[in-house]
Design an enzyme around this catalytic site. Structure first.
Site, PDB file in Angstrom:
ATOM      1  N   LYS A 111      12.361   1.098 155.725  1.00  0.00           N
ATOM      2  CA  LYS A 111      12.186   0.201 154.870  1.00  0.00           C
ATOM      3  C   LYS A 111      12.357   0.808 152.862  1.00  0.00           C
ATOM      4  O   LYS A 111      13.413   0.495 152.693  1.00  0.00           O
ATOM      5  CB  LYS A 111      11.112  -0.902 154.695  1.00  0.00           C
ATOM      6  CG  LYS A 111      11.136  -1.705 156.357  1.00  0.00           C
ATOM      7  CD  LYS A 111      10.660  -3.306 156.145  1.00  0.00           C
ATOM      8  CE  LYS A 111      11.567  -3.794 157.292  1.00  0.00           C
ATOM      9  NZ  LYS A 111      10.858  -5.004 157.312  1.00  0.00           N
ATOM     10  N   LYS A 192      20.932  -3.001 170.315  1.00  0.00           N
ATOM     11  CA  LYS A 192      20.505  -4.853 170.241  1.00  0.00           C
ATOM     12  C   LYS A 192      20.569  -6.185 168.880  1.00  0.00           C
ATOM     13  O   LYS A 192      21.258  -5.428 167.956  1.00  0.00           O
ATOM     14  CB  LYS A 192      18.917  -4.423 170.713  1.00  0.00           C
ATOM     15  CG  LYS A 192      17.701  -4.936 168.676  1.00  0.00           C
ATOM     16  CD  LYS A 192      16.603  -5.241 169.014  1.00  0.00           C
ATOM     17  CE  LYS A 192      16.133  -5.707 167.986  1.00  0.00           C
ATOM     18  NZ  LYS A 192      14.505  -5.800 167.650  1.00  0.00           N
ATOM     19  N   LYS A 195      19.601 -10.104 163.815  1.00  0.00           N
ATOM     20  CA  LYS A 195      20.161 -11.091 162.974  1.00  0.00           C
ATOM     21  C   LYS A 195      20.402 -10.386 161.531  1.00  0.00           C
ATOM     22  O   LYS A 195      20.900 -10.531 161.147  1.00  0.00           O
ATOM     23  CB  LYS A 195      18.866 -12.034 162.982  1.00  0.00           C
ATOM     24  CG  LYS A 195      17.912 -11.523 161.767  1.00  0.00           C
ATOM     25  CD  LYS A 195      16.588 -12.698 162.580  1.00  0.00           C
ATOM     26  CE  LYS A 195      14.587 -12.433 161.444  1.00  0.00           C
ATOM     27  NZ  LYS A 195      14.250 -13.360 162.086  1.00  0.00           N
TER      28      LYS A 195
HETATM   29  P1  AMP Z   1      11.866  -9.209 165.180  1.00  0.00           P
HETATM   30  O1  AMP Z   1      12.785 -10.489 164.281  1.00  0.00           O
HETATM   31  O2  AMP Z   1      13.045  -8.220 165.705  1.00  0.00           O
HETATM   32  O3  AMP Z   1      10.931  -8.038 164.512  1.00  0.00           O
HETATM   33  O4  AMP Z   1      11.547  -9.452 166.549  1.00  0.00           O
HETATM   34  C1  AMP Z   1      10.268 -10.535 167.105  1.00  0.00           C
HETATM   35  C2  AMP Z   1      10.678 -10.599 168.860  1.00  0.00           C
HETATM   36  O5  AMP Z   1      11.654 -10.961 169.632  1.00  0.00           O
HETATM   37  C3  AMP Z   1      10.356  -8.901 168.869  1.00  0.00           C
HETATM   38  O6  AMP Z   1       9.027  -8.920 169.964  1.00  0.00           O
HETATM   39  C4  AMP Z   1      10.866  -8.297 169.736  1.00  0.00           C
HETATM   40  O7  AMP Z   1      11.173  -7.458 170.459  1.00  0.00           O
HETATM   41  C5  AMP Z   1      11.890  -8.997 169.783  1.00  0.00           C
HETATM   42  N1  AMP Z   1      12.856  -9.352 169.864  1.00  0.00           N
HETATM   43  C6  AMP Z   1      13.941  -9.566 168.758  1.00  0.00           C
HETATM   44  N2  AMP Z   1      15.811  -9.016 169.223  1.00  0.00           N
HETATM   45  C7  AMP Z   1      15.759  -8.915 170.690  1.00  0.00           C
HETATM   46  C8  AMP Z   1      16.436  -8.719 171.204  1.00  0.00           C
HETATM   47  N3  AMP Z   1      17.538  -8.350 171.497  1.00  0.00           N
HETATM   48  N4  AMP Z   1      16.135  -8.455 172.942  1.00  0.00           N
HETATM   49  C9  AMP Z   1      14.838  -8.550 173.474  1.00  0.00           C
HETATM   50  N5  AMP Z   1      13.992  -8.910 172.633  1.00  0.00           N
HETATM   51  C10 AMP Z   1      14.030  -8.947 170.878  1.00  0.00           C
END
Ligand code: AMP
Ligand code: TRP
Length: 326
Positions: A111, A192, A195
């Site tokens: 970051k 993956k 958002k």
């Molecule tokens: P993030 O907002 O990407 O930091 O993710 C928050 C939580 O959601 C974490 O536990 C991630 O592992 C899970 N997560 C985010 N994107 C995915 C995805 N595409 N598939 C599965 N889990 C996800």
């Protein structure tokens, strides 16, 4: 009973990936553990946020938790910035951690490289996260792989503080999800679903219009074969749709392959869309009921009161051990 705690940042609506990957898991944990689920709003301001957006997103995220099935009767739910003792605990921990270990964190390196002028909060972010975790005596912290390093740092800091000042903190452990639940981008199924993706056509947001969602699924990238087979390496698009279908219906992969044997991709996609749309309609209905309700306010008030008490107590113990007494 062991305690499980996790938080998400209020930086916009969550994706189907977050729902399947993170929230579904919290729903299992709430049946087994003393559960805590909070909104990490203080973390979100390490990167500039628009105040109007942030105001909306904080309450909205709690409404999303509840709409997704996080049960306020089984969870203590709160907004991090309501607990004024969290930054106090964090400061005492900052003075027991090192610039070197913070600057080595992978997320900080990534970051800080992206922002020419990053805040000092971006560096100390894992200490604030440590305060969230060990200030609340959490045993287990369910996180994505990207946050594992931060939970390990929390562990190190807890052990260090206990060694220096005597037993003060529970030593936390990260809980990393079982493999196979990673939901991929519909347009680019080798990355993956996130958002922050540039092309929104590959990303399903939980509060998206369901007709838009259906279109996104119908136009998901697949392959030129005609078989519904789970093979993430060679058929990432179809495998991703199978994963989504499996996660939402509870059916296992080989049963899904059997069910759709000989079926064309259009028919399969429309079945996946039916299941996703049905799930999202339920979530959106509950979201709209709860979002502006007094019920939500009461949940957050009682969560704040309970956690303020807990963090204050921890802060006083730490102050005393450190010698901050008059
Ligand atoms: P993030 O907002 O990407 O930091 O993710 C928050 C939580 O959601 C974490 O536990 C991630 O592992 C899970 N997560 C985010 N994107 C995915 C995805 N595409 N598939 C599965 N889990 C996800
Ligand atoms: N840093 C986490 C993220 O960005 C959010 C978070 C803050 C958190 N404090 C936490 C997660 C404590 C688990 C436990 O996803």
């Amino acid at each position: 009973m062991k305690r499980v705690l996790t938080g998400l940042q209020p930086t916009g609506v969550i994706t189907l990936g977050n729902y399947i990957g993170a929230i579904q898991q919290m729903k299992e944990y709430q049946e087994q553990y003393d559960s805590y689920m909070f909104v990490a709003d203080l973390h979100s301001i390490t990167i500039a946020q628009d105040p109007e957006e942030l105001r909306k997103n904080i309450r909205s995220l709690v409404a999303i938790y509840i709409a997704c099935g996080i049960d306020p009767k089984k969870n203590t739910m709160y907004v991090q910035s309501d607990i004024e003792y969290v930054p106090c605990v964090s400061w005492l921990l900052e003075c027991n951690s090192y610039y070197g270990e913070l600057s080595r964190m992978t997320q900080f390196k990534d970051k800080s490289a992206k922002h020419a002028n990053f805040t000092s909060g971006l560096l100390t972010y894992p200490i604030l996260m440590t305060a969230d975790i060990i200030g609340a005596d959490a045993n287990f912290v369910p996180v994505g792989v990207d946050q594992k390093q931060h939970v390990e740092l929390a562990r190190d800091i807890a052990i260090r503080f206990n060694n220096k000042y005597g037993e003060t903190f529970v030593i936390p452990e990260p809980l990393i999800k079982k493999a196979g639940t990673k939901i991929m981008d519909l347009q680019n199924p080798t990355v993956k679903m996130s958002k922050s993706a540039e092309n929104k056509k590959g990303v399903i947001l939980i509060l998206d219009d369901v007709n838009v969602t259906r279109k996104k699924i119908m136009s998901a990238t697949t392959d030129s074969e005609m078989s519904i087979k789970f093979d993430p390496e060679n058929k990432p698009g179809i495998s991703n749709l199978i994963n989504i279908y499996s996660s939402l219906t509870g059916l296992n992969i080989s049963d899904i392959e059997k069910e759709f044997e000989g079926c064309n991709y259009g028919t399969f996609k429309s079945k996946v869309a039916d299941v996703v749309v049905k799930e999202l309609e339920g979530i959106q209905e509950r979201y709209n009921e709860v979002k502006d309700s007094q019920y939500l306010t009461e949940i957050l008030d009682s969560g704040a009161a309970k956690m303020r008490e807990a963090f204050k107590k921890k802060y006083e113990i730490m102050k005393d051990k450190i010698g901050l007494v008059r």
